[in-house]
Design an enzyme around this catalytic site. Structure first.
Site, mmCIF file in Angstrom:
data_model
loop_
_atom_site.group_PDB
_atom_site.id
_atom_site.type_symbol
_atom_site.label_atom_id
_atom_site.label_comp_id
_atom_site.label_asym_id
_atom_site.label_seq_id
_atom_site.Cartn_x
_atom_site.Cartn_y
_atom_site.Cartn_z
ATOM 1 N N ASP A 1 0.843 -1.203 0.000
ATOM 2 C CA ASP A 1 0.000 0.000 0.000
ATOM 3 C C ASP A 1 0.877 1.252 0.000
ATOM 4 O O ASP A 1 1.750 1.403 0.863
ATOM 5 C CB ASP A 1 -0.930 -0.013 1.217
ATOM 6 C CG ASP A 1 -2.167 0.845 0.988
ATOM 7 O OD1 ASP A 1 -2.025 2.055 0.749
ATOM 8 O OD2 ASP A 1 -3.277 0.284 1.026
ATOM 9 N N SER B 1 -7.013 4.576 -1.112
ATOM 10 C CA SER B 1 -6.813 3.131 -1.227
ATOM 11 C C SER B 1 -8.110 2.377 -1.474
ATOM 12 O O SER B 1 -8.067 1.205 -1.846
ATOM 13 C CB SER B 1 -6.159 2.588 0.047
ATOM 14 O OG SER B 1 -4.867 3.097 0.186
ATOM 15 N N ASP C 1 -10.151 -2.495 6.717
ATOM 16 C CA ASP C 1 -9.581 -1.384 5.944
ATOM 17 C C ASP C 1 -9.847 -1.611 4.459
ATOM 18 O O ASP C 1 -10.197 -2.706 4.018
ATOM 19 C CB ASP C 1 -8.081 -1.304 6.233
ATOM 20 C CG ASP C 1 -7.486 0.074 5.933
ATOM 21 O OD1 ASP C 1 -8.251 1.007 5.603
ATOM 22 O OD2 ASP C 1 -6.259 0.207 6.024
ATOM 23 N N ASP D 1 2.132 2.336 3.560
ATOM 24 C CA ASP D 1 1.314 3.550 3.446
ATOM 25 C C ASP D 1 1.101 4.236 4.792
ATOM 26 O O ASP D 1 1.306 5.443 4.940
ATOM 27 C CB ASP D 1 -0.027 3.169 2.847
ATOM 28 C CG ASP D 1 -1.005 4.326 2.805
ATOM 29 O OD1 ASP D 1 -0.794 5.231 1.987
ATOM 30 O OD2 ASP D 1 -1.974 4.322 3.589
ATOM 31 N N ASP E 1 -1.238 0.511 -4.753
ATOM 32 C CA ASP E 1 -2.523 1.120 -5.112
ATOM 33 C C ASP E 1 -2.370 2.619 -5.401
ATOM 34 O O ASP E 1 -3.241 3.219 -6.030
ATOM 35 C CB ASP E 1 -3.551 0.873 -4.014
ATOM 36 C CG ASP E 1 -3.012 1.180 -2.623
ATOM 37 O OD1 ASP E 1 -1.816 1.527 -2.480
ATOM 38 O OD2 ASP E 1 -3.798 1.087 -1.662
#
Lengths: 669, 669
Positions: free
Chosen positions: A176, A225, A284, A444, A489
């Protein structure tokens, strides 16, 4: 990471609103007639989707029209290029005409309007056609006729894709927020050079094929995301915070027009096993976008219900529930305010015949033939650095997955979860194969916190997991039959620009003098993360630093940040770069004096109500190895990743009959 | 861009000095015995190189040894793995023993030593063996024996590479400093999306194969354009500022151990035509690294002489002079202080039968059968934005290439120069083919100035040039026979992180309030660079913005910068982000009050003696199309780009006889 909302954007965001920029009335609808899916969308043959039409009547503002009365008599047709004349959509799809819906929403046209509290009001008339599919490849034109002569058209392409499977399994790793810049930095920390030649490399460096994918949203150039994961999983771009739907303007966040995802298709068509692994809380966006259909990623409790039970408010594909589901996020499982309808979702999963694990030991003991839920903590898993280098940081947390007021102990990492997931999926998928999504989420999350050491630690953990996955697939005889993809992403603006003498920095008296500690070009030096320091021993093995806090460290920076402090050293605890300050608004952030106290201040470029770093525009890399790898070279959109996977899995259905029969045959649970 | 030196680094840099980090005694030599080329270097079979040995005797400092007396009796041997026993180098290569050299240099061990002015002094004994070659693929070990029992070994690999040509021509485009992040941003400005789908794309997006290459130096992790270009052209990494040599510690910047470059090899072995095109002054690193052999890229005059006459102070390959050489930089051609030995290099080139052009009209009229020099201005070519959008910025310059005190007018762009270069090279190369390097230099130069609009304009010009090149090669029947590569030499930390309402920003009263104008995620909006604005018309055609200064602009930032101001708008004149301030040292830079005066201040993270942005670590992309394209997938070092090209061109020579005979046969001029 949940995309942090500007407070100034909350109203507009909740309404999904504009034409133009910044705020939008409805991003996919610059005119007053909206077709969702809109113009320029692509479809897999046989993929289910809903079709929403909206007619907007702005009451006030620059777009005020028809005294705020929306046309309720709009009509909609569809025609295939080279086929019959345009037909009414209901006729074409052999459906009853849906009932008319009406609502009102508000938005701000720009920041001046918001400052003046001058909201624009829009009345809407709408219809939605549910669970359609187009089986024949080709171009289609949908035309919305409204306001006595206005037209909005949408050109759609149903791509000619394969119906035969070329890969038995796909493992899709998502780092991520992971960019090429971060991968380069992680290699520098985790591997050693001699005279410019790396003596070992990342596992990613061994992938034969590289592609770049564009991550932008359907209606903004920066994504979050949720909708980028949704694009990867469904072949349809969407709006920030949305997953598995095109965002409409209605008040209900669960009624937006849906698109079928890869795991829904794979279960319906082939009956394969599937699973998700993440170092984030499992509700998430990246894990739940496999099964979620809502424009609001924050609906965590309902998303876990959709993950277990599929869409329940409309007739839709039953994905059968994940065969493995491993991550953090006990909040949505412990009965209470975080769970759907206050129910105990450990129990709900157990009732659906899942084994439930709360720690690494239990994870290892899961019988491979059973469906498995593994929730190892509240919130996100503590990151690799805190688990392996600074374990004290994991001991004073109250994150026990059982709900006990204790720290979660015996935590697994991404590698433990992924290898176990492969074993269960391999067993349960059998000849039908499997699909696994494995996410390194805190690359991320830690980049948001500007804590690049922790982000790069989790990137190296991802690489280590990919390396172990290749070895494990080889060991179980599935390497040749598995397409392994590693991608991201979206990005964060991040890069290393030099080296820094952290000791010299600390010894200087002023912020300007501290900056002199940075060396660029010929003074950047060599990585000291692979140089053993006396008294420092982590025992984390090859492919990781042997010293995470060398005197000569990397100097790295961000394309955008809140006010912050910097000393270029590994933070002893996870970073909080910006905080509120007494006497100022709670949405007004300043550099955190407790972060890098011996460093210097870097003032921010982000709006001062942003407490963290933000996502960036850059294309991200996709690495491919295995069946169909050759199709992943070059540059393309994130939705193409879905179509390439779907083509490799033979998910196209040439006609309704087969598709439906197949769905019934293969339906499970 | 000339890597801007820290004043604090000038001494160390000029001495190429350390072990450790920041400053280094000699980057490739952590012990007291140095072998150059050092350990872990690769070679093309038959490629010429020099071998330098140094024995260091530090007089003082932490490494003080042997009372500062270097061992003059050192010996050196070489052995091939699986071959005969180690032999003296002179015997192995059938050379006379070279004479001993001696010198002394100084360096600082760290910033504390520099602050205290405590230089470390090193005495050196050295020998150099010149113009060697290894023909047989395999592993070789060079051993330096010194100080009665000390040993420094260097393991070298001569790669097994092809002797047959697969590509007739190679065109290597270098976007100097160009990263994936910048390519993504350029696409956003130059191309239009509808609902997330690009309606047109970059030419780069159509390349079938993508690779990533690592740009780091031999002795530091951040490179400059000299040694990274040299790595691409020779297969040998080097030190910042060095080209075509391994940097030694001697006082003479022209005696360092050389390596043969691709154009020297190509001329010697196949007699092909070759050329260089750049939007920089042509003596800049990226073009001159094709022919330069010095550790000091700033020796501009001598570098132009090396480009015309090859190496003249030692016996070395004669590359015959470029068949085309187009760019800026009249300073090194007009007789005077900037030219080699004060000579008129227009005349020197003319004497060598070059046509000389000073403007676009003359460029177009060059006869394709003649060698061509085109120098179109002093310094760098004005950038695409100033030539095409803000031409007034080109009119008050004093940059006429003739030396007249006037502005250069009738300027060509990268596309004009590149297409003409192809015509000349195609004609002159004939069946022997050609090699062309074409550089978009100001992507880097403008990123240094933090002027990302101008950088992205030149990136779009590069893409437009690549598009036109593909079409032109097709038209002349050479597309199938030409390998086209597009890559970069290094990056800059840069990314787009949102959109910004530039009008709102300007209207706010404080710096903190101005930051509110930035929209992130769902408020980033859509590109307005493709939306026509009333009264704005550039006539620059497709694939470029129709509005370079929209109200809603991109918000972009840098990983590192000097103190600067920002308003996110196209600067009406080229930017100077930081300037000296009266009352402060001339090497102490502050934000330039004249730059973005209606914007806000962003304080810097770089040393305050840096006036510009700096290079970054990130791997850069290489795009490949044509013969051998399949060999460019995956991740590898910048030196591998050379070996892949050399393999495709069949430049390996299996024995000295053929290599030497071939060199004699094909020698030109």
């Amino acid at each position: 990471m949940m995309a942090s909302l500007n407070t100034l954007a909350v109203l507009a965001a909740s309404l999904t609103a504009v034409s133009g920029q910044y705020y939008q009335r409805l991003g996919t609808c610059p005119t007053l007639g909206c077709v969702l899916p809109p113009d320029q969308q692509d479809f897999l043959p046989g993929q289910y989707f809903d079709l929403r039409l909206e007619v907007h009547a702005p009451v006030n503002g620059s777009e005020a029209f028809n005294n705020g009365v929306p046309d309720e008599k709009f009509t909609v047709t569809i025609a295939k290029e080279g086929g019959a004349a345009a037909e009414d959509v209901a006729t074409f799809f052999k459906l009853d005409e849906p009932k008319l819906e009406k609502w009102t929403f508000k938005w701000y046209e720009d920041l001046y309007a918001e400052d003046a509290k001058q909201a624009s009001v829009v009345n809407v008339a709408s219809k939605i056609y549910r669970r359609l599919a187009l089986y024949e490849p080709g171009k289609y034109t949908v035309t919305l006729n409204y306001y006595d002569g206005q037209k909005t058209t949408a050109e759609w392409v149903v791509r000619p894709l394969a119906t035969e499977k070329k890969a038995k399994n796909i493992i899709l790793f998502i780092g991520d927020g992971m960019t090429t810049n971060m991968i380069t930095a992680a290699r520098l920390l985790g591997h050693k050079t001699i005279n410019g030649k790396y003596q070992s490399n990342l596992q990613l460096d061994h992938f034969p094929v590289i592609g770049h994918q564009m991550t932008h949203s359907i209606d903004t150039f920066i994504t979050d995301s949720a909708n980028s994961a949704s694009a990867l999983y469904s072949g349809h771009k969407s709006t920030v915070n949305a997953m598995g739907v095109y965002a409409d303007s209605s008040p209900d966040i669960y009624d937006d027009p849906k698109v079928e995802t890869i795991v829904e298709l794979l279960k319906r068509i082939w009956g394969s096993a599937w699973g998700a692994v993440s170092t984030a809380f499992i509700a998430d966006a990246t894990p739940t976008a496999l099964t979620a259909h809502t424009r609001s990623r924050g609906a965590y409790g309902p998303l876990i219900d959709q993950a277990l039970n599929s869409v329940t408010n409309y007739t839709w594909t039953n994905h059968g529930g994940p065969d493995v589901y491993f991550g953090g996020g006990a909040e949505q499982f412990i009965a209470g305010s975080g769970s759907y309808q206050g129910k105990d979702y450990y129990q709900e999963f157990a009732k659906a015949n899942y084994t439930v694990s709360w720690n690494k030991t239990a994870l290892a003991a899961i019988p491979n033939e059973e469906k498995a839920l593994g929730i190892f903590c509240r919130s996100n898993l503590p990151v690799w650095i805190d688990r392996n280098i600074l374990p004290d940081n994991t001991k004073n947390l109250t994150n026990d997955p059982s709900g006990a007021k204790a720290a979660a102990t015996d935590l697994p990492g991404l590698k433990d979860m992924t290898l176990k997931a492969i074993d269960v999926l391999h067993r349960r998928g059998g000849d039908k194969g499997f699909f696994l999504m494995s996410e390194a989420a805190s690359i991320d999350k830690q980049m948001h916190a500007l804590d690049y050491d922790r982000a790069l630690g989790d990137l190296l953990e991802l690489d280590d997991t990919v390396r172990a996955t290749v070895a494990h697939l080889e060991a179980i005889g599935e390497l040749e039959s598995t397409l392994i993809l590693v991608t991201a992403d979206h990005g964060h603006g991040f890069d290393v620009f030099g080296g820094v003498d952290t000791q010299y920095l600390r010894d200087q008296k002023t912020d300007r003098e501290r900056r002199k500690a940075v060396g660029v070009y010929q003074n950047s030096g060599l990585s000291n993360y692979q140089v053993e320091a006396p008294g420092v021993s982590y025992s984390t093995g090859p492919n990781f630093p042997v010293n995470w806090d060398p005197r000569y460290a990397i100097a790295a920076g961000f394309g955008a940040n809140p006010d912050r402090r910097e000393n270029y050293r590994l933070s002893p605890t996870p970073r909080t770069p910006a905080t509120n300050t007494p006497g100022f608004s709670s949405a007004d952030y300043f550099a955190n004096g407790a972060d890098a106290p011996d460093g210097f201040v870097v003032n921010g470029t982000l709006p001062t109500n942003e407490a963290q770093g933000v996502h960036s525009l850059t294309d991200v890399t996709i690495y491919a190895m295995g069946p169909c790898q050759e199709t992943f070279g070059g540059t393309y959109s994130n939705i193409d990743v879905f179509y390439k996977m779907a083509n490799c899995l033979g998910l196209a259905r040439p006609d309704a009959g087969e598709g439906k029969a197949c769905a019934k045959e293969k339906k499970q649970d």
